[in-house]
Design a protein around this motif. Sequence first.
Motif, PDB file in Angstrom:
ATOM      1  N   LYS A   1       0.845  -1.199   0.000  1.00  0.00           N
ATOM      2  CA  LYS A   1       0.000   0.000   0.000  1.00  0.00           C
ATOM      3  C   LYS A   1       0.882   1.252   0.000  1.00  0.00           C
ATOM      4  N   ALA A   2       1.923   1.195   0.842  1.00  0.00           N
ATOM      5  CA  ALA A   2       2.847   2.328   0.892  1.00  0.00           C
ATOM      6  C   ALA A   2       3.553   2.487  -0.458  1.00  0.00           C
ATOM      7  N   GLY A   3       3.940   1.317  -1.047  1.00  0.00           N
ATOM      8  CA  GLY A   3       4.610   1.331  -2.347  1.00  0.00           C
ATOM      9  C   GLY A   3       3.733   1.923  -3.427  1.00  0.00           C
ATOM     10  N   LYS A   4       2.448   1.583  -3.395  1.00  0.00           N
ATOM     11  CA  LYS A   4       1.523   2.109  -4.408  1.00  0.00           C
ATOM     12  C   LYS A   4       1.411   3.621  -4.278  1.00  0.00           C
ATOM     13  N   ALA A   5       1.348   4.070  -3.034  1.00  0.00           N
ATOM     14  CA  ALA A   5       1.222   5.520  -2.814  1.00  0.00           C
ATOM     15  C   ALA A   5       2.443   6.258  -3.347  1.00  0.00           C
ATOM     16  N   ILE A   6       3.630   5.752  -3.040  1.00  0.00           N
ATOM     17  CA  ILE A   6       4.858   6.461  -3.453  1.00  0.00           C
ATOM     18  C   ILE A   6       5.106   6.307  -4.959  1.00  0.00           C
ATOM     19  N   SER A   7       4.635   5.172  -5.524  1.00  0.00           N
ATOM     20  CA  SER A   7       4.886   4.958  -6.955  1.00  0.00           C
ATOM     21  C   SER A   7       3.957   5.795  -7.837  1.00  0.00           C
ATOM     22  N   MET A   8       3.020   6.454  -7.230  1.00  0.00           N
ATOM     23  CA  MET A   8       2.103   7.304  -8.000  1.00  0.00           C
ATOM     24  C   MET A   8       2.866   8.476  -8.619  1.00  0.00           C
ATOM     25  N   LEU A   9       3.690   9.111  -7.799  1.00  0.00           N
ATOM     26  CA  LEU A   9       4.319  10.354  -8.235  1.00  0.00           C
ATOM     27  C   LEU A   9       5.831  10.237  -8.474  1.00  0.00           C
ATOM     28  N   LEU A  10       6.474   9.367  -7.681  1.00  0.00           N
ATOM     29  CA  LEU A  10       7.938   9.330  -7.710  1.00  0.00           C
ATOM     30  C   LEU A  10       8.544   8.985  -9.073  1.00  0.00           C
ATOM     31  N   PRO A  11       8.031   8.002  -9.833  1.00  0.00           N
ATOM     32  CA  PRO A  11       8.635   7.732 -11.149  1.00  0.00           C
ATOM     33  C   PRO A  11       8.614   8.962 -12.051  1.00  0.00           C
ATOM     34  N   MET A  12       7.512   9.709 -11.986  1.00  0.00           N
ATOM     35  CA  MET A  12       7.422  10.917 -12.807  1.00  0.00           C
ATOM     36  C   MET A  12       8.464  11.939 -12.358  1.00  0.00           C
ATOM     37  N   LEU A  13       8.599  12.095 -11.038  1.00  0.00           N
ATOM     38  CA  LEU A  13       9.560  13.065 -10.514  1.00  0.00           C
ATOM     39  C   LEU A  13      10.982  12.684 -10.908  1.00  0.00           C
ATOM     40  N   LEU A  14      11.313  11.389 -10.757  1.00  0.00           N
ATOM     41  CA  LEU A  14      12.666  10.935 -11.108  1.00  0.00           C
ATOM     42  C   LEU A  14      12.959  11.211 -12.575  1.00  0.00           C
ATOM     43  N   THR A  15      11.983  10.939 -13.423  1.00  0.00           N
ATOM     44  CA  THR A  15      12.162  11.150 -14.866  1.00  0.00           C
ATOM     45  C   THR A  15      12.416  12.628 -15.159  1.00  0.00           C
ATOM     46  N   VAL A  16      11.599  13.468 -14.568  1.00  0.00           N
ATOM     47  CA  VAL A  16      11.736  14.907 -14.823  1.00  0.00           C
ATOM     48  C   VAL A  16      13.068  15.426 -14.290  1.00  0.00           C
ATOM     49  N   PHE A  17      13.458  14.980 -13.087  1.00  0.00           N
ATOM     50  CA  PHE A  17      14.720  15.448 -12.499  1.00  0.00           C
ATOM     51  C   PHE A  17      15.908  15.013 -13.355  1.00  0.00           C
ATOM     52  N   LEU A  18      15.873  13.770 -13.820  1.00  0.00           N
ATOM     53  CA  LEU A  18      16.982  13.265 -14.644  1.00  0.00           C
ATOM     54  C   LEU A  18      17.135  14.102 -15.907  1.00  0.00           C
ATOM     55  N   PHE A  19      16.010  14.379 -16.554  1.00  0.00           N
ATOM     56  CA  PHE A  19      16.072  15.126 -17.814  1.00  0.00           C
ATOM     57  C   PHE A  19      16.501  16.571 -17.554  1.00  0.00           C
ATOM     58  N   ALA A  20      15.882  17.187 -16.535  1.00  0.00           N
ATOM     59  CA  ALA A  20      16.185  18.595 -16.250  1.00  0.00           C
ATOM     60  C   ALA A  20      17.649  18.760 -15.872  1.00  0.00           C
ATOM     61  N   GLY A  21      18.191  17.810 -15.092  1.00  0.00           N
ATOM     62  CA  GLY A  21      19.589  17.881 -14.671  1.00  0.00           C
ATOM     63  C   GLY A  21      20.527  17.844 -15.857  1.00  0.00           C
ATOM     64  N   ALA A  22      20.240  16.943 -16.798  1.00  0.00           N
ATOM     65  CA  ALA A  22      21.105  16.812 -17.978  1.00  0.00           C
ATOM     66  C   ALA A  22      20.926  17.995 -18.919  1.00  0.00           C
ATOM     67  N   MET A  23      19.720  18.510 -18.978  1.00  0.00           N
ATOM     68  CA  MET A  23      19.414  19.578 -19.932  1.00  0.00           C
ATOM     69  C   MET A  23      20.212  20.848 -19.632  1.00  0.00           C
ATOM     70  N   GLN A  24      20.279  21.197 -18.345  1.00  0.00           N
ATOM     71  CA  GLN A  24      20.941  22.450 -17.962  1.00  0.00           C
ATOM     72  C   GLN A  24      22.391  22.491 -18.432  1.00  0.00           C
ATOM     73  N   VAL A  25      23.107  21.398 -18.141  1.00  0.00           N
ATOM     74  CA  VAL A  25      24.537  21.370 -18.459  1.00  0.00           C
ATOM     75  C   VAL A  25      24.761  20.929 -19.906  1.00  0.00           C
ATOM     76  N   GLY A  26      23.915  20.021 -20.382  1.00  0.00           N
ATOM     77  CA  GLY A  26      24.107  19.424 -21.704  1.00  0.00           C
ATOM     78  C   GLY A  26      24.165  20.422 -22.844  1.00  0.00           C
ATOM     79  N   MET A  27      23.265  21.375 -22.804  1.00  0.00           N
ATOM     80  CA  MET A  27      23.235  22.354 -23.896  1.00  0.00           C
ATOM     81  C   MET A  27      24.541  23.139 -23.949  1.00  0.00           C
TER      82      MET A  27
END
Lengths: 258, 395
Positions: free
Chosen positions: B179-205
């Motif tokens: 139940k706890a896993g379901k709650a955290i998996s609602m938002l966290l995968p999206m956040l991780l994806t966005v953070f990974l992309f945003a982190g690379a984007m700033q320096v990458g360009m």
Amino acid sequence: MIEVKNISKTFKLSKKQRTLDGTKNKFKIAVENITFKAKPGEIYGLLGPNGAGKTTVLRCIATLIKPDKGSIIVDGSSVLEDSREVRSKLCLLTNELKVDPNFTAEYLFGFFGRLYGMNDSEILKRKKILFEEFGIDEFADVKTSDMSSGMKQKLSIAISLVHDPKVIIFDEPTNGLDVITARAVTDYLKKLRGEGKTVIISTHIMTVAEKLCDRIGLIIEGGIAAEGTLNELLEKTGAADLDDAFFSIYKKTRENVS
Amino acid sequence: MRNSIITILKKELKRVFLDRKLAFAVFIMPGLTIAIIYSLMGGMIEKLDDDAHEHITVVQTINMPHDFRLAAEALYGTGMIIEENEPTEKDKAVQKVISGDSDVLLVFDENFIGDNREGLPGVTRYANSIKDFSIRGGYMADSVLESMRKNILSERLGGVDEATVFTINREDVAKTEEKAGKAISMLLPMLLTVFLFAGAMQVGMDTIAGEKERGTIATMLLTPVKRSHIAIGKMLSLAIVSLASCLSSLAGVLISLPFSNTMFGGGFNFSDLAYGVSDFLLLIVQMVAMALSFVSIICLISALAKNIKEAGGYIAPAYMVILVMSMSTMFMQPEGVWSYMLPIYGNILSIKNILMFKYTHTSGLISLASTILFASVLAWLMVRAFYSERIMKSS
């Protein structure tokens, strides 16, 4: 030794470039059938107006671009077949080459030394010679973003020479430099000639070519219009100085083209 | 010449880590911003909840039967005030609901509970759907009416048991950690994806398009180092920066958890999340694969662009696609194995599965393979771009 044999290079023009040039042609012949030799211990000058193709030739020799046809041999290595070997033997100096603004002279010199496969002691040895030669020691720990344009130019030259290349190519060596730095650069080129290096420069300034070059190739509209020592060119045209000789040849070439 | 890759990688990392402003922007700022925003948002949501509980619902009535008042007092006590109005005051009462002076109006039919009436009695509920207190008041009024209906039925049928007919016993078979896993998996995968992309984007360009724009990459292209090594060195450094930036953002989320629990669904204890070492390892592997694919996208675009501005223009739509892709996993369930074959999307699904304790090696490996293949193709194209005269001539 550099041997340039019948090289030609054509560029595709973008729509914007075609509009700027006022042409409908999709291609522009930058250079055509260029042939010349530059020997060790001499400074060979490519003299010509802006857009004549000087930089294209130098970029072809430096392996930044490939000629469509012809061949270029640098110290026994082919530009087309062994570009990395060629790059390890030469350096290209141009105002277009910039140094990373985030680092110090000290770091950048070491970084490029390592990219040329040098070890720490070799880098240290070259750094001592070149930093002293160009007075870089005084600002070795300054970030390049805080350096003056003269300092950056000196650092850029030192970095290009880190691997002690046999061939030095310098595109417009005195462009954008103050009188003192320009003199330091030309003096250093003479010194390199004295060390037996092969030096090629491009310039559109007659006095630079007169004072510096052992042999001159006049490049007009993508081709070598005349070649020889200063005296040979003066003799050929009957002119009193290089300026007059150039315009005499330029006029004849234009007449032949039209 | 492998050393040249390491030399370039070190230089790129040094540039980011030694530039205090850049390091702050890439590693501290995301985590800090997220911690502040999440704490604020979590606090605001909690405050809204508290306000709702503190609010005393005002229900106006017309022809109200006494049973309604009894049921309301039994259910909400002092949390609900009931005002009685004359039928002639209906319009005025509706106006009060519109203005927010009261929350709900209930208009009961005349003789609502009387015996001498024809047909079923009715009640009309007036609420204001653009006012939160009114919406909540409407639900409260419904509960009171439901309770009243049960009371009336009990009286008519002779007891509560007769009116109830049957009882429902609801059992949740999910484990606490699931139940706890379901709650955290609602938002966290999206956040991780966005953070990974945003982190690379700033320096990458800046790493590629910026160097092209400043003319500094040409100095590197003149060295005998293979252009593929320059490209790989830059890509690897960017992947490290992206992961480090993502970890910083993740730390921001963790720091803000005590305040933002409500944002993650609330109602569960984070100590219930019994992830093991293997779960974290699988998570890191999926994140590394995703970081590599993002880096390859950013590097390829940056290599093709003439300057940072142009690169930014091209990367923005790619960012939007990634954002939509990650958000879709919040609401959509994977439909078979093919879902995992989609690069990046499959990774996000796998991350979600890991967090929900539902990970299978088959789907995980498929997502890894597809993403690594995708990243490899883009990396190959990027290396080709480094060899292209036309693309690199602007440097």
